[in-house]
Write an enzyme that holds these catalytic residues in place. Structure first.
Site, PDB file in Angstrom:
ATOM      1  N   PRO A   2       0.775  -1.226   0.000  1.00  0.00           N
ATOM      2  CA  PRO A   2       0.000   0.000   0.000  1.00  0.00           C
ATOM      3  C   PRO A   2       0.809   1.280   0.000  1.00  0.00           C
ATOM      4  O   PRO A   2       1.596   1.541   0.899  1.00  0.00           O
ATOM      5  CB  PRO A   2      -0.814  -0.083   1.302  1.00  0.00           C
ATOM      6  CG  PRO A   2      -0.406  -1.339   1.976  1.00  0.00           C
ATOM      7  CD  PRO A   2       0.830  -1.819   1.324  1.00  0.00           C
ATOM      8  N   GLU A   3       0.547   2.078  -0.982  1.00  0.00           N
ATOM      9  CA  GLU A   3       0.770   3.500  -0.858  1.00  0.00           C
ATOM     10  C   GLU A   3      -0.617   4.084  -0.626  1.00  0.00           C
ATOM     11  O   GLU A   3      -1.602   3.346  -0.592  1.00  0.00           O
ATOM     12  CB  GLU A   3       1.426   4.073  -2.119  1.00  0.00           C
ATOM     13  CG  GLU A   3       2.889   3.644  -2.233  1.00  0.00           C
ATOM     14  CD  GLU A   3       3.807   4.759  -2.715  1.00  0.00           C
ATOM     15  OE1 GLU A   3       3.457   5.946  -2.520  1.00  0.00           O
ATOM     16  OE2 GLU A   3       4.859   4.454  -3.273  1.00  0.00           O
TER      17      GLU A   3
END
Length: 271
Positions: A2-3
């Site tokens: 995840p960004e």
DNA sequence: AGAGGTACCTGGCAGC
DNA sequence: TGCTGCCAGGTACCTC
């Protein structure tokens, strides 16, 4: 994974399935995450109805009348909606069993994710208290970056990845945004003009919004549990493209390390 | 105060 | 095929 776009995609993916539902039971199979899962979490969360699924930086906030679950996906975490009977595998660390036969399952091979419970306003929590503005909010601007950066020698890439400066810009989008703004990633943060920072703030918003929009296309897979959310490599201009020609000037993209992290840039377009 | 390094963990892959 | 070493999208915390 995840960004910020992945976290927001996750939030949008799970929210319709869990908002208004009551957590009937919490199963913690592995409590050794980034921080130990609080021993009392299960008893605190059980019986609570999830009223809202929010987000601050890359933290997801599951808000109930009795408190808020603060959840971080770390580097390899994901959340899925599953049928409660589905057998758990090695990295399925926590399930929130809902009152409708389904569960929210937290999976995280590297265990850099975390779960916290707070009964106070979440923004006052130690992890959230000192964070910079949201990149997609009005408080994030060229003026903000310019003002905070005066006198700072740190590379601009590290500067914009510092969560006290602005949240949600991870390693990939830092390279992408600096490319779009024509700024060399190793430039000292304090030596960049207000005008350049204005452009940088604009492209940060643009790249994150585009990625969130693209993330929407993987929502169905994600909710069905047929795979993890895809990563949107097709939208990237420089990240992971060492030696490939810059799409603008054809000069080969370069890879360097800044602060122990891979960094990609065009030596001609970025100064 | 700011800058830089370290730590947490597993899995995948390149190279031998 | 199997081993070793390195790398990975995060970030709080420590030291200098």
């Amino acid at each position: 994974m995840p960004e910020l776009p992945e976290v927001e995609t996750t939030r949008r993916g799970i929210a319709p399935h869990i908002t208004g539902r009551t957590v009937s039971r919490v199963i913690v199979r592995e409590s050794r995450l980034r921080w130990p899962v609080p021993r009392r979490l299960a008893s605190q969360l059980a019986g609570q109805a999830i009223e809202h699924v929010g987000r601050r930086a890359k933290y997801l906030l599951l808000e109930t009348a009795g408190g808020t679950l603060i959840l971080h996906l770390g580097m390899s975490g994901s959340l899925r909606i599953i049928d409660s009977g589905l057998a758990a595998t090695r990295h399925d660390h926590v399930d929130l069993v809902l009152d409708n036969g389904r569960s929210l399952r937290f999976t995280d091979p590297r265990r850099f994710g975390s779960l916290h419970w707070t009964t106070r306003p979440p923004e006052t929590h130690r992890l959230l208290r000192d964070l910079g503005p949201e990149p997609l909010g009005a408080a994030f601007s060229g003026e903000h970056l310019h003002g905070l950066s005066r006198g700072r020698q740190v590379a601009v890439k590290n500067f914009i990845m510092n969560s006290h400066v602005v949240v949600g810009i991870g390693n990939i989008y830092a390279s992408e945004a600096l490319y779009m703004a024509g700024i060399h990633p190793a430039r000292a943060a304090g030596r960049i003009s207000l005008k350049k920072y204005g452009l940088l703030a604009e492209v940060v918003k643009e790249v994150l919004q585009d990625a969130i929009a693209a993330g929407g296309t993987t929502l169905r897979d994600f909710v069905n549990g047929e795979g993890k959310p895809g990563y949107f490599r097709q939208h990237l201009n420089v990240y992971g493209k060492a030696d490939e020609p810059c799409i603008s000037c054809r000069v080969p993209i370069r890879e360097i390390r800044i602060g122990q992290r891979s960094t990609f840039y065009c030596p001609k377009c970025q100064r």
